[in-house]
Design an enzyme around this catalytic site. Structure first.
Site, PDB file in Angstrom:
ATOM      1  N   TYR A   1       0.814  -1.218   0.000  1.00  0.00           N
ATOM      2  CA  TYR A   1       0.000   0.000   0.000  1.00  0.00           C
ATOM      3  C   TYR A   1       0.848   1.268   0.000  1.00  0.00           C
ATOM      4  O   TYR A   1       0.376   2.331  -0.363  1.00  0.00           O
ATOM      5  CB  TYR A   1      -0.929   0.026   1.224  1.00  0.00           C
ATOM      6  CG  TYR A   1      -1.976  -1.079   1.236  1.00  0.00           C
ATOM      7  CD1 TYR A   1      -2.030  -2.034   0.233  1.00  0.00           C
ATOM      8  CD2 TYR A   1      -2.903  -1.159   2.256  1.00  0.00           C
ATOM      9  CE1 TYR A   1      -2.969  -3.044   0.244  1.00  0.00           C
ATOM     10  CE2 TYR A   1      -3.857  -2.170   2.274  1.00  0.00           C
ATOM     11  CZ  TYR A   1      -3.882  -3.108   1.259  1.00  0.00           C
ATOM     12  OH  TYR A   1      -4.811  -4.109   1.280  1.00  0.00           O
TER      13      TYR A   1
ATOM     14  N   LYS B   1       3.716 -15.752   1.617  1.00  0.00           N
ATOM     15  CA  LYS B   1       3.706 -16.414   0.318  1.00  0.00           C
ATOM     16  C   LYS B   1       5.174 -16.651  -0.013  1.00  0.00           C
ATOM     17  O   LYS B   1       5.709 -16.145  -1.011  1.00  0.00           O
ATOM     18  CB  LYS B   1       2.990 -15.485  -0.691  1.00  0.00           C
ATOM     19  CG  LYS B   1       2.593 -16.122  -1.984  1.00  0.00           C
ATOM     20  CD  LYS B   1       1.465 -17.119  -1.876  1.00  0.00           C
ATOM     21  CE  LYS B   1       1.236 -17.793  -3.216  1.00  0.00           C
ATOM     22  NZ  LYS B   1       0.480 -19.031  -3.139  1.00  0.00           N
TER      23      LYS B   1
ATOM     24  N   ASP C   1      -2.897 -18.269   0.627  1.00  0.00           N
ATOM     25  CA  ASP C   1      -4.047 -18.905  -0.045  1.00  0.00           C
ATOM     26  C   ASP C   1      -4.619 -20.026   0.820  1.00  0.00           C
ATOM     27  O   ASP C   1      -5.838 -20.165   0.964  1.00  0.00           O
ATOM     28  CB  ASP C   1      -3.661 -19.406  -1.443  1.00  0.00           C
ATOM     29  CG  ASP C   1      -2.283 -20.041  -1.498  1.00  0.00           C
ATOM     30  OD1 ASP C   1      -1.543 -19.966  -0.501  1.00  0.00           O
ATOM     31  OD2 ASP C   1      -1.934 -20.623  -2.541  1.00  0.00           O
TER      32      ASP C   1
ATOM     33  N   ASP D   1      -5.254  -7.266   5.565  1.00  0.00           N
ATOM     34  CA  ASP D   1      -6.455  -6.532   5.184  1.00  0.00           C
ATOM     35  C   ASP D   1      -7.535  -7.536   4.762  1.00  0.00           C
ATOM     36  O   ASP D   1      -8.686  -7.498   5.224  1.00  0.00           O
ATOM     37  CB  ASP D   1      -6.104  -5.589   4.022  1.00  0.00           C
ATOM     38  CG  ASP D   1      -7.209  -4.606   3.700  1.00  0.00           C
ATOM     39  OD1 ASP D   1      -8.248  -4.644   4.390  1.00  0.00           O
ATOM     40  OD2 ASP D   1      -7.050  -3.823   2.761  1.00  0.00           O
TER      41      ASP D   1
ATOM     42  N   ASP E   1     -10.878  -9.260   7.311  1.00  0.00           N
ATOM     43  CA  ASP E   1     -12.289  -9.155   6.906  1.00  0.00           C
ATOM     44  C   ASP E   1     -12.919 -10.541   6.774  1.00  0.00           C
ATOM     45  O   ASP E   1     -14.079 -10.742   7.131  1.00  0.00           O
ATOM     46  CB  ASP E   1     -12.417  -8.408   5.576  1.00  0.00           C
ATOM     47  CG  ASP E   1     -12.577  -6.908   5.787  1.00  0.00           C
ATOM     48  OD1 ASP E   1     -12.329  -6.452   6.921  1.00  0.00           O
ATOM     49  OD2 ASP E   1     -12.945  -6.206   4.834  1.00  0.00           O
TER      50      ASP E   1
END
Ligand code: NAD
Length: 368
Positions: free
Chosen positions: A146, A196, A228, A252, A256
């Protein structure tokens, strides 16, 4: 235990923010009474309410109030009234993001707890969440994709080329990892690093750095999971996790997802921590304009944010535990706001729910 003292900036904001904040301050008062401390609570304007009053979503005197406080208890900001403003002036963007930046809030903690009595609120099949679960997502908040440079879109041939950069430095990983390990120490003592590492260079640095920090915390187990697979396991068996440590983008998304499997946004608090004891504590959900002003919002997300604040910024874990115990007790004994009620179940409003929790906190204190 160190004395619990200092100032709290109370920024209720918009929508259900003021309702759930007033209700939460009653619980704060009960906690102060039963645990023998007194904090200084100072209100400030933020979000749409501040735009209406002063033209700015984050007025300078609110920033000053936060600067002179140990912690910020934040409600929520935004709503239809301000949606036509230019994006940069919208309450969330113009208030929350600058607050994160000004106060260097680098670690975001989002507990996703499903109480055993509320398994019906989860979208997952009952057998997957039998007995409930308690997962804490610790998200790095100020680095990674970000914010990394270069971040740009340039002309290329007949089209364009866009680039975002996932960049991390050791010190950024170390400080949020310390937060995750400290949190795990008060929980089930297990940190799972989400990465990852099979394809990302930055994930290799995360693994190396986190292993180094783990060596300083011999009582805490550490394992690793690819992002994943983590996304998949959160919907197959969320109860298998304790603390999920994530870089910014992964956190992020997974925070959620964890919130979604836990059921109602009205139950989920969050903390964003900066240097020292400073932190901003707020419900995971937004200003819920669809139910604002009706007195039916669930105050528990805000009340549990208060508990996180007392523990993390003021070091008063007994007070935090007492609030969490009162919430769990009220749920166990059938107290429900509309968002967590089963069809036909009796509901109470914001004030009644908070009043019941405050009553339980007060009587616990009386028992010592
Ligand atoms: P929302 O999180 O406000 O609401 C989503 C759904 O969850 C709604 O149906 C709402 O009624 C319900 N809900 C949320 N909190 C609840 C509670 N305490 N009790 C009962 N039900 C609750 O999300 P949205 O509709 O996407 O956003 C509404 C506004 O909030 C927008 O202006 C958005 O920008 C803003 N927002 C602010 C924050 C923040 O202040 N940190 C975060 C997210 C969204």
């Amino acid at each position: 235990m160190a004395e619990t003292k200092g100032k709290v900036a109370v920024l209720a904001g918009d929508g259900i923010g003021p309702e759930v904040m007033e209700a939460t301050l009653k619980v704060a008062e009960a906690t102060e009474g039963s645990h023998g401390f007194r904090l200084e609570w100072k209100r400030g304007l933020v979000g749409g309410a501040a735009i209406d009053a002063s033209g700015k979503a984050l007025p300078e005197d609110t920033v000053e109030l936060c600067r002179s406080s140990t912690a910020v208890l934040f409600g929520s900001v935004g709503g239809p009234k301000w949606e036509s403003l230019p994006p940069n002036e919208q309450p969330e963007r113009a208030a929350l993001l600058p607050l994160r930046k000004i106060f260097g809030l680098y670690a975001n903690l989002r507990p996703a707890v499903l109480y055993p009595e509320l398994t019906g609120c989860s979208p997952l099949r009952p057998e997957r969440v039998a007995g409930g679960f308690d997962v804490l997502v610790v998200r790095e908040l100020t680095g990674g994709l970000y914010f990394g440079q270069p971040k740009e879109t340039v002309k290329k041939g007949s089209g364009e080329r866009a680039v975002d950069t996932m960049v991390y430095e050791t010190h950024e990983i170390e400080r949020v990892t310390e937060v995750a390990f400290r949190a795990a120490a008060g929980r089930k003592k297990r940190v799972t690093l989400v990465d990852k590492a099979n394809v990302l260079e930055s994930s290799l640095l995360w693994r190396k750095t986190v292993k180094g920090i783990a060596a300083r915390h011999p009582g805490i187990a550490l394992d690793f999971i690819y992002v994943d697979n983590a996304a998949m396991q959160l919907v197959r068996d969320p109860g298998r996790f304790d603390v999920l440590l994530c870089e910014n983008l992964f956190g992020d998304i997974l925070s959620d997802e964890a919130a979604a499997v836990a059921g109602s946004l009205g139950m989920l608090p969050s903390a964003s921590l900066g240097l020292g004891n400073f932190g901003l504590y707020e419900p995971a959900g937004g200003s819920a304009p669809d139910i604002a002003g009706k007195g039916i919002a669930n105050p528990i997300a805000q009340i549990l944010s208060l508990a996180m604040m007392l523990e993390m910024s003021f070091g008063n874990r007994p007070a935090a535990e007492s609030i969490r115990g009162a919430v769990a007790g009220a749920i166990r004994d059938g107290w429900r706001t509309a968002d967590i009620a089963a069809p036909g179940e009796k509901c109470v409003g914001t004030r009644e729910m908070a009043g019941e929790i405050a009553r339980r906190v007060a009587s616990r204190g009386a028992k010592g």
